[in-house]
Design a protein around this motif. Structure first.
Motif, mmCIF file in Angstrom:
data_model
loop_
_atom_site.group_PDB
_atom_site.id
_atom_site.type_symbol
_atom_site.label_atom_id
_atom_site.label_comp_id
_atom_site.label_asym_id
_atom_site.label_seq_id
_atom_site.Cartn_x
_atom_site.Cartn_y
_atom_site.Cartn_z
ATOM 1 N N LYS A 54 64.166 53.368 142.817
ATOM 2 C CA LYS A 54 64.638 51.982 142.175
ATOM 3 C C LYS A 54 63.676 51.661 140.904
ATOM 4 O O LYS A 54 64.439 51.986 139.997
ATOM 5 C CB LYS A 54 66.153 51.085 142.709
ATOM 6 N N SER A 55 62.919 50.813 141.841
ATOM 7 C CA SER A 55 62.262 49.895 140.478
ATOM 8 C C SER A 55 61.218 51.144 139.942
ATOM 9 O O SER A 55 61.199 50.325 138.449
ATOM 10 C CB SER A 55 61.516 48.765 141.075
ATOM 11 N N THR A 56 61.217 51.692 140.582
ATOM 12 C CA THR A 56 60.186 52.810 139.685
ATOM 13 C C THR A 56 60.937 53.235 138.192
ATOM 14 O O THR A 56 60.669 53.090 136.763
ATOM 15 C CB THR A 56 59.765 53.804 140.161
ATOM 16 N N THR A 96 63.390 41.810 136.075
ATOM 17 C CA THR A 96 61.923 42.103 137.448
ATOM 18 C C THR A 96 62.807 41.817 138.298
ATOM 19 O O THR A 96 63.267 40.361 138.779
ATOM 20 C CB THR A 96 60.693 42.126 136.483
ATOM 21 N N GLN A 97 62.333 42.472 139.368
ATOM 22 C CA GLN A 97 62.603 42.549 140.865
ATOM 23 C C GLN A 97 61.862 41.156 141.587
ATOM 24 O O GLN A 97 62.531 40.163 142.022
ATOM 25 C CB GLN A 97 61.615 43.656 141.749
ATOM 26 N N HIS A 98 60.730 40.440 140.645
ATOM 27 C CA HIS A 98 60.247 39.282 141.155
ATOM 28 C C HIS A 98 60.664 38.478 139.827
ATOM 29 O O HIS A 98 59.915 39.634 138.538
ATOM 30 C CB HIS A 98 58.534 39.813 141.364
ATOM 31 N N LEU A 172 69.514 44.395 136.191
ATOM 32 C CA LEU A 172 69.160 43.612 136.946
ATOM 33 C C LEU A 172 68.775 44.442 138.188
ATOM 34 O O LEU A 172 69.497 45.104 138.916
ATOM 35 C CB LEU A 172 70.445 42.548 136.757
ATOM 36 N N ASP A 173 67.346 44.183 138.314
ATOM 37 C CA ASP A 173 66.563 44.176 139.841
ATOM 38 C C ASP A 173 66.717 43.555 140.640
ATOM 39 O O ASP A 173 65.891 42.625 140.942
ATOM 40 C CB ASP A 173 65.425 45.038 139.180
ATOM 41 N N GLU A 174 67.777 44.087 141.928
ATOM 42 C CA GLU A 174 67.898 43.360 142.494
ATOM 43 C C GLU A 174 68.036 42.117 142.360
ATOM 44 O O GLU A 174 66.948 40.966 142.918
ATOM 45 C CB GLU A 174 66.799 42.962 143.940
ATOM 46 N N PRO A 175 69.231 40.736 141.922
ATOM 47 C CA PRO A 175 69.134 39.885 140.972
ATOM 48 C C PRO A 175 69.809 38.665 142.565
ATOM 49 O O PRO A 175 69.564 37.950 141.719
ATOM 50 C CB PRO A 175 70.317 40.070 140.376
#
Ligand SMILES: Nc1ncnc2c1ncn2[C@@H]1O[C@H](COP(=O)(O)OP(=O)(O)OP(=O)(O)O)[C@@H](O)[C@H]1O
Ligand SMILES: [Mg+2]
Lengths: 506, 302
Positions: A54-56, A96-98, A172-175
């Motif tokens: 997903k993030s990729t 980003t996720q982080h 929104l990556d795992e917000p």
């Protein structure tokens, strides 16, 4: 059960489209001809297990990763995005996720960072930011240093950063992975507003209820491949999980046992002071055998201090801690370990030695038990670790460096390390943060199993559902104090949530 | 009274190369890169500035060449540590050895003077604004450095997007990248600006104070600048304050040596005084120093 691969293709202005994206990292195929599109005013969900890619995929859209193959279209026109500035110019914003914030800078500085003006004008930027904040109901002080903000506020700054650049597509990556329920609520309200104003949103999450609440369509990835795009309303949670995992997953069905009478750990009137302030204020609790005590609270209300004081890392200023009847108030971490207290801290990356192998990480705390004629007995270690890998369903080999593991597998390594010593008391924080549905279920099952086996568990979590599912009792912490207690039979989401904000009166 | 005037007058002069070197290092380190090539860059600036001035008979050409050499040195170090990701200690020390070696080689080969040269160039003179003497009688370069260069750098770091970008790539390059900043380019720019300043600091010694080049002319000033940066917690004005303190003690001990009352004290001891003060100041202020978040870390997109 089988789910039809029903791809929706209703007409609508597609804002961004990823077509046949492929990306390899060495032997790992992170994306294999994946497609995703998002329309004006839509919130599309992106689901998949840890490591599904997903993030990729969204990093490709944002220019943070160059795909090996594939195309990107923005407003139906081919677009070349090779670096984040290209993506920003194309109207794409990303959280980003982080967190990607410079903590030593102020909110304003973080937001205007990289916007192309030679001389910066903080005042006009501040005005624009205040307006944005008002329209979204965000209470963020533009002149505050980011290091002084709570996670929820940082998340809002990330969104402001994207909006300040006038994005039309927001990723929104795992917000909500690190947000408390109320904060997630605020976030989703804002995201809904943005979608209504025409922004196309891509939402990555592991929480199905969020997808159900926010999205109409969801695209599912499994091990780098696109399973399909589905209408959320037409599929049950179980079906979605099956699509993600590739097989049916049974429901967690925790054995019901009654807590015993034996008190495993007793904490009385505990006070921890730091720099004059009380981070823990008169905390008393008892953990009995076969009991899981959940600790709820918005992050930063003393939970981390509680965890570290209950395993000897922080010295209490006042109060008493007893484990199985032994006074350990002034004990060192080793005393706690020897007394049968296991700890799993919230930051898993800080709890492992990333360059070391899975096997060595697991035996690290008791390497003394694996000595043969002064040397380390690798054979004995390997036998034990093989067994644990089986038992805890860790998807890795004993010699893999821990740094190469996904979050879920890293967490299982930590659990294997701690649980294989059969602790009598387990102190564990945020065990499933950022983990996918399957790993989450597996880990919750392990905790439930420990409970049945007689352990007393203190479970600190910001995931209220997790606490409701596992706990016998839930304590709510607010500003270092325990402000409310609920027992199994009287659990009430709303009341607990209210107590977490400090406004409950119990 | 004239004693104090003397000391203060000397302090400003002595502080000039330190101010240039340390502000160059501040800009560099703010981007997350340590430049241990500073001693060599100052050395090369001193030599090549002198050499070019000697060949062309123009101190201005000399200064321009020194600055260009500094830019090249910054670019070369950037290539090593930003592009190739070489360890910054190794690369920096290597740069210092390389630059000192090259300067001495050219010195011997082209000027044929190994030990203590007597070749002279016309220097930038002392100016006396409004006919004022005493403390105000300083080199033009001193005025430019203290009143223009350092304040401009402060302003650049705080009020331009380049300054913000430099700080961001030094603190959190991932975040800067996501914000659309070209991390590597920004670091190159910071190192090149830093190199130019360091080399100008070296050139001050040959083109303003001495008018000639001698071996070991920098004499550890580059290393002092490194300490000043930490003392100044990566702020140009605070580093300058440190430089002034060092220079004050340096000028003071120099004058004291000439006084009869101090004849008994070994001059080596007095000479060590400014360095001792630096160490004490560093210990006092640098213990809780918060280094840039990405200090010494090369950045590569995952
Ligand atoms: N920079 C990288 N180098 C090597 N492998 C990588 C890199 N980035 C990702 N991977 C691998 O690619 C796969 C997909 O990773 P990705 O981060 O996209 O997963 P994800 O779906 O976002 O997972 P999560 O839910 O844990 O965030 C994983 O196996 C991961 O280990
Ligand atoms: Mg991810």
């Amino acid at each position: 059960m089988s789910v039809s691969t029903h791809v929706i293709d209703e007409p609508g202005p597609i804002t961004a489209r990823l077509i046949d994206i492929s990306k390899r990292f060495g032997d790992v195929i992170a994306n294999d001809r994946v497609c995703l599109d998002v329309r004006r005013g839509e919130i599309v969900g992106l689901l998949g297990e840890n490591g599904a890619g997903k993030s990729t995929l969204v990093k490709v859209l944002y220019g943070l990763t160059l795909p090996d193959e594939g195309r990107i279209e923005i407003d139906r026109a081919p677009s070349t995005i090779r670096k984040p500035s290209d993506a920003i110019a194309a109207g794409i914003g990303m959280v980003t996720q982080h967190f990607s914030l410079v903590s030593t800078m102020t909110v304003v500085e973080n937001i205007i960072l990289g916007t192309s003006r030679i001389i910066i004008d903080r005042d006009s930027a501040r005005k624009k930011i205040v307006l944005l904040c008002e329209s979204l109901g965000f209470g963020v002080d533009p002149d505050e240093l980011v290091s002084a903000l709570s996670v929820g506020q940082r998340q809002r700054v990330e969104i402001l950063k994207a909006l300040y650049r006038d994005c039309r597509v927001l990723v929104l990556d795992e917000p909500t992975a690190v947000l408390a329920p109320q904060e997630a609520e605020t976030l989703f309200k804002a995201v809904r507003l943005l979608a209504n104003s025409g922004i196309a949103v891509i939402l990555i999450t592991h929480k199905l209820h969020e997808v159900r609440k926010m999205c109409q369509r969801v695209t599912i990835l499994r091990r780098g491949s696109c399973v399909g795009t589905y209408e959320v309303a037409q599929h049950s949670d179980d079906e979605l999980v099956e699509l993600m995992v590739g097989r049916a997953v049974e429901h967690a069905n925790h054995e019901t046992v009654k807590p015993g009478n034996l008190v495993r750990m007793s904490v009385r009137n505990l006070v921890v002071e730091s720099r004059g302030g009380r981070i823990l204020d008169n905390v008393s609790l008892e953990i009995r055998e076969r009991e899981i005590i959940g600790v709820a609270g918005v992050s930063g209300n003393g939970q981390s201090a509680l965890v570290s004081v209950l395993c000897g890392l922080t010295r209490p200023t006042k109060g008493k801690i007893e484990v199985n009847g032994h006074d350990l108030t002034h004990g060192k971490p080793m005393d706690y370990l020897n007394a049968g207290v296991g700890r799993i801290a919230e930051d898993r990356h800080a709890s492992v030695i990333a360059e070391m192998s899975v096997a060595h990480n697991i035996v690290l705390e008791r390497i003394d038990g694996f000595r043969k004629a002064g040397a380390i007995d690798e054979k004995a270690i390997s036998t034990l670790v093989q067994k644990l890998i089986q038992q805890f369903a860790i998807r890795a080999a004993p010699n893999d460096p821990v740094s190469s593991l996904s979050g879920g597998n890293m967490q299982k390594v930590l659990l294997a390390k701690v649980l294989s010593r059969e602790p009598k008391v387990l102190v564990i924080a945020q065990p499933t943060r950022g983990l996918d549905v399957l790993a989450t279920r597996e880990i919750r099952n392990m905790l439930a199993f420990q409970r049945v086996n007689g352990a007393g568990i203190l479970l600190v979590s910001e995931d209220l559902d997790e606490l409701l599912e596992l706990s016998d009792r839930i304590l709510v912490m607010y500003e270092g104090r325990i402000v409310a207690e609920f027992t199994n039979s009287q659990f009430d989401r709303n009341e607990i949530g209210l107590a977490m904000t400090g406004s409950g009166s119990r | 009274m004239s004693f104090l005037v003397n000391v203060l007058e000397a302090m400003l002069r002595v502080s000039t190369p330190l101010a240039l070197g340390s502000s160059g290092e501040v800009v560099t380190e703010r981007s997350g890169v340590l430049n241990l090539g500073i001693e060599g860059t100052m050395y090369a600036g001193a030599f090549f500035g002198f050499y070019a001035a000697y060949q062309t008979d123009s101190r201005w050409v000399g200064l321009a060449v020194a600055i260009a050499v500094g830019a090249l040195a910054g670019a070369l170090l950037s290539f090593l540590v930003v592009t190739l990701g070489v360890n910054q200690h190794t690369a920096g020390l290597g740069m210092t050895i390389f630059l000192i070696g090259t300067s001495e080689f050219v010195n011997r080969a082209a000027l044929g003077t190994g030990f203590g040269t007597s070749l002279k160039v016309e220097t930038f003179g002392v100016i006396k604004p409004f006919g004022l003497g005493g403390i105000a009688a300083q080199y033009g370069m001193t005025y430019v450095t203290l009143l223009i260069v350092v304040p401009c750098l402060w302003w650049m770091l705080r009020h331009t997007s380049l300054g913000l970008a430099i700080t961001a790539v030094g603190e959190n390059p991932e975040a800067a990248d996501v914000a659309g900043i070209n991390v590597k380019l920004t670091r190159y720019i910071a190192l090149i600006i830093g190199g130019m300043l360091m080399a100008a600091g070296g050139a001050f010694l040959t083109l303003a104070t001495l008018g000639s080049f001698t071996l070991d002319i920098i004499a550890g000033r580059g290393w002092v600048c490194l300490a000043l940066v930490i003392f100044g917690r990566w702020g140009v004005f605070r580093a300058l304050a440190g430089g002034l303190l060092f220079s004050f003690v340096y000028a003071l001990q120099f004058r004291l040596r000439l006084l009869d009352a101090w004849q008994g004290v070994p001059f080596e001891l007095l000479l060590a005084l400014p360095y001792l003060i630096t160490i004490v100041a560093l210990v006092a202020s640098g213990r809780n120093a918060k280094y840039p978040g990405a200090y010494l870390k090369p950045y590569r997109r995952a």
